[in-house]
Scaffold this motif. Structure first.
Motif, mmCIF file in Angstrom:
data_model
loop_
_atom_site.group_PDB
_atom_site.id
_atom_site.type_symbol
_atom_site.label_atom_id
_atom_site.label_comp_id
_atom_site.label_asym_id
_atom_site.label_seq_id
_atom_site.Cartn_x
_atom_site.Cartn_y
_atom_site.Cartn_z
ATOM 1 N N VAL A 11 0.841 -1.198 0.000
ATOM 2 C CA VAL A 11 0.000 0.000 0.000
ATOM 3 C C VAL A 11 0.876 1.249 0.000
ATOM 4 C CG1 VAL A 11 -1.671 1.332 1.349
ATOM 5 C CG2 VAL A 11 -2.000 -1.126 1.056
ATOM 6 N N VAL A 12 1.918 1.246 0.808
ATOM 7 C CA VAL A 12 2.842 2.382 0.844
ATOM 8 C C VAL A 12 3.508 2.549 -0.519
ATOM 9 C CG1 VAL A 12 5.006 3.234 1.840
ATOM 10 C CG2 VAL A 12 3.236 2.289 3.331
ATOM 11 N N ASN A 13 3.919 1.452 -1.119
ATOM 12 C CA ASN A 13 4.540 1.496 -2.439
ATOM 13 C C ASN A 13 3.568 2.058 -3.485
ATOM 14 O OD1 ASN A 13 6.697 0.974 -4.259
ATOM 15 N ND2 ASN A 13 5.573 -0.802 -4.992
ATOM 16 N N ASP A 14 2.318 1.645 -3.419
ATOM 17 C CA ASP A 14 1.301 2.155 -4.351
ATOM 18 C C ASP A 14 1.120 3.663 -4.185
ATOM 19 O OD1 ASP A 14 0.959 -0.422 -5.280
ATOM 20 O OD2 ASP A 14 -0.910 -0.767 -4.165
ATOM 21 N N ILE A 64 -1.622 14.150 2.374
ATOM 22 C CA ILE A 64 -2.223 14.047 3.711
ATOM 23 C C ILE A 64 -2.589 12.598 4.004
ATOM 24 C CG2 ILE A 64 -4.261 14.644 5.088
ATOM 25 C CD1 ILE A 64 -4.116 17.434 3.670
ATOM 26 N N ASN A 65 -3.206 11.936 3.033
ATOM 27 C CA ASN A 65 -3.552 10.522 3.214
ATOM 28 C C ASN A 65 -2.296 9.664 3.368
ATOM 29 O OD1 ASN A 65 -6.289 11.050 3.031
ATOM 30 N ND2 ASN A 65 -6.388 10.612 0.855
ATOM 31 N N PHE A 66 -1.273 9.992 2.600
ATOM 32 C CA PHE A 66 -0.012 9.255 2.677
ATOM 33 C C PHE A 66 0.625 9.423 4.051
ATOM 34 C CE2 PHE A 66 4.609 8.905 1.441
ATOM 35 C CZ PHE A 66 4.577 7.535 1.243
ATOM 36 N N TYR A 67 0.608 10.630 4.558
ATOM 37 C CA TYR A 67 1.152 10.886 5.896
ATOM 38 C C TYR A 67 0.396 10.060 6.942
ATOM 39 C CZ TYR A 67 2.506 13.270 10.152
ATOM 40 O OH TYR A 67 2.977 13.540 11.419
ATOM 41 N N ASP A 71 1.932 7.043 9.239
ATOM 42 C CA ASP A 71 1.796 7.095 10.693
ATOM 43 C C ASP A 71 1.167 5.797 11.201
ATOM 44 O OD1 ASP A 71 2.139 8.434 13.140
ATOM 45 O OD2 ASP A 71 0.042 9.079 13.123
ATOM 46 N N GLU A 72 0.110 5.369 10.541
ATOM 47 C CA GLU A 72 -0.584 4.142 10.923
ATOM 48 C C GLU A 72 0.320 2.917 10.722
ATOM 49 O OE1 GLU A 72 -3.998 1.524 8.878
ATOM 50 O OE2 GLU A 72 -4.580 3.588 9.321
ATOM 51 N N PHE A 77 3.860 -1.421 12.783
ATOM 52 C CA PHE A 77 5.152 -2.099 12.813
ATOM 53 C C PHE A 77 5.738 -2.105 14.223
ATOM 54 C CE2 PHE A 77 6.020 -1.380 8.069
ATOM 55 C CZ PHE A 77 5.645 -2.692 7.767
ATOM 56 N N GLN A 78 5.541 -1.014 14.937
ATOM 57 C CA GLN A 78 6.090 -0.924 16.280
ATOM 58 C C GLN A 78 5.361 -1.853 17.248
ATOM 59 O OE1 GLN A 78 5.910 3.252 17.190
ATOM 60 N NE2 GLN A 78 7.793 3.711 16.068
#
Length: 80
Positions: A11-14, A64-67, A71-72, A77-78
């Motif tokens: 999703v991040v890559n997309d 904004i959505n990417f940020y 964050d999510e 991951f944490q």
């Protein structure tokens, strides 16, 4: 790596691909505007600038959505 992490990374890559596409489009529009202004084509440059503003608005929403997504994703991951 778990399936969930792989999905999140995809999703991040997309998002990154879409950001790249929109930035390239804005660059092309800007170039077209410059050429229109050099050729003194006022109506063309006005239309081009309007398109740039709209694309900038869409890019801003995407950022904004990417940020929020990053964050999510970082939180997920944490937690794992």
């Amino acid at each position: 790596m778990t399936k969930e992490k792989e999905d999140q990374l995809q999703v991040v890559n997309d998002f990154i691909e879409e950001l790249s596409r929109r930035l390239l489009l804005l660059t092309t529009l800007f170039s077209n505007c410059v050429f229109a202004l050099k050729d003194k084509e006022i109506s063309t440059s006005k239309t081009c600038l309007e398109q740039m503003l709209y694309e900038y608005y869409l890019l801003e929403k995407l950022l904004i959505n990417f940020y929020d997504l990053l964050d999510e994703t970082t939180i997920n991951f944490q937690l794992q």
